[in-house]
Write a protein that holds these residues in place. Structure first.
Motif, short mmCIF file in Angstrom:
data_model
loop_
_atom_site.label_atom_id
_atom_site.label_comp_id
_atom_site.label_asym_id
_atom_site.label_seq_id
_atom_site.Cartn_x
_atom_site.Cartn_y
_atom_site.Cartn_z
N GLU A 100 49.58 58.98 58.63
CA GLU A 100 48.98 57.65 58.53
C GLU A 100 48.10 57.56 57.28
OE1 GLU A 100 45.08 57.55 61.29
OE2 GLU A 100 46.96 57.67 62.42
N ALA A 101 47.82 56.32 56.89
CA ALA A 101 46.97 56.10 55.71
C ALA A 101 46.25 54.78 55.89
CB ALA A 101 47.85 56.03 54.46
N ARG A 102 45.06 54.66 55.28
CA ARG A 102 44.32 53.41 55.39
C ARG A 102 44.72 52.48 54.26
NH1 ARG A 102 41.39 53.12 59.36
NH2 ARG A 102 40.69 51.06 58.70
N ALA A 103 44.73 51.17 54.55
CA ALA A 103 44.95 50.15 53.51
C ALA A 103 44.09 48.96 53.89
CB ALA A 103 46.42 49.74 53.46
N GLY A 104 43.10 48.66 53.07
CA GLY A 104 42.15 47.60 53.42
C GLY A 104 41.42 47.98 54.69
N GLN A 105 41.38 47.05 55.66
CA GLN A 105 40.70 47.34 56.94
C GLN A 105 41.68 47.96 57.93
OE1 GLN A 105 39.68 43.53 58.36
NE2 GLN A 105 37.94 43.22 56.99
N LEU A 133 47.80 44.13 53.18
CA LEU A 133 46.62 44.55 53.97
C LEU A 133 45.37 44.64 53.09
CD1 LEU A 133 48.32 47.31 56.16
CD2 LEU A 133 47.71 44.96 56.85
N ASN A 134 45.56 44.95 51.81
CA ASN A 134 44.41 45.02 50.90
C ASN A 134 43.88 43.65 50.52
OD1 ASN A 134 43.77 47.83 50.49
ND2 ASN A 134 45.77 48.02 49.48
N SER A 135 44.67 42.61 50.83
CA SER A 135 44.20 41.27 50.41
C SER A 135 44.10 40.29 51.59
CB SER A 135 45.16 40.70 49.36
OG SER A 135 46.49 40.84 49.81
#
Ligand code: APR
Length: 181
Positions: A2-7, A146-148
């Motif tokens: 898994e990885a984070r993107a934005g929230q 997800l970042n925007s």
């Protein structure tokens, strides 16, 4: 993996998308929305006949667009049907059309205030999109969205088999190394 993107968190899992408990699962459908083989067939079998009845009211779906229905007998409350490009006939347009499937599916999830969604590997089966070309497009498109955008907390990629999982795992590692997430 898994990885984070934005929230949000992006998760890669091997498994069967019809068993996922995310609020929505995405179907790799065809333009008629009247069912088919592969993941489309599996989702219709798991949801039951009411899914087809609702799909009949939607008037089809253009390649790159997405439409939402209920999930009926499945754990997922909704199915977001999207139509991927057929790799050999889409030609130069294939990457943008594939990206549009992921973006439009996420937009539909946001419009319905959904917090979790699961994707199959769109177009990489009957539609012939090579896994190693599709995976980076799918992951980058989802990460950029997800970042925007706020709201969505979990995006799962449910990969059917080891080869598909490894293709997405490698693509996600590359994006993390390039700090492109
Ligand atoms: N869960 C998760 N992934 C699955 C499942 C499942 N139960 N069944 C198949 N897959 C995977 C395939 O292994 C492939 O990696 O979904 C990916 C997409 O393959 P297809 O289902 O063939 O979808 P696609 O390539 O987009 O072709 C769409 O096929 O089923 C017909 O009606 C559909 O005409 C449309 C075309």
């Amino acid at each position: 993996m898994e990885a984070r993107a934005g929230q949000a968190v992006i998760e890669l899992l091997q498994g069967d998308i019809t068993e996922q408990d995310t609020e929505a699962i995405v179907n790799a459908a065809n333009r008629t929305l009247l069912g088919g083989g592969g993941v489309d067939g599996a989702i219709h079998r798991a949801a039951g006949p009411q899914l087809l009845s609702e799909c009949r009211t939607l008037g089809g779906c253009e390649t790159g667009d997405a439409k939402i229905t209920r999930g009926y007998k499945m754990k997922a409350r909704h199915v977001i049907h999207t139509v991927g490009p057929v790799y050999h006939s889409a030609g130069q347009k294939a990457p943008e059309l594939l990206a549009r499937c992921y973006r439009r599916s996420l937009e539909v999830a946001s419009e319905n205030n959904l917090k979790s969604i699961a994707f199959p590997s769109i177009s990489t089966g009957a539609y012939g999109y090579p896994l190693r070309e599709a995976a980076p497009i799918a992951l980058k498109t989802v990460a950029d969205y997800l970042n925007s955008h706020e709201g969505i907390q979990t995006v799962r990629f449910i990969l059917f088999g080891k080869e598909a999982y490894e293709a997405y795992e490698e693509a996600l590692k590359d994006l993390l190394q390039e700090k492109a997430l």
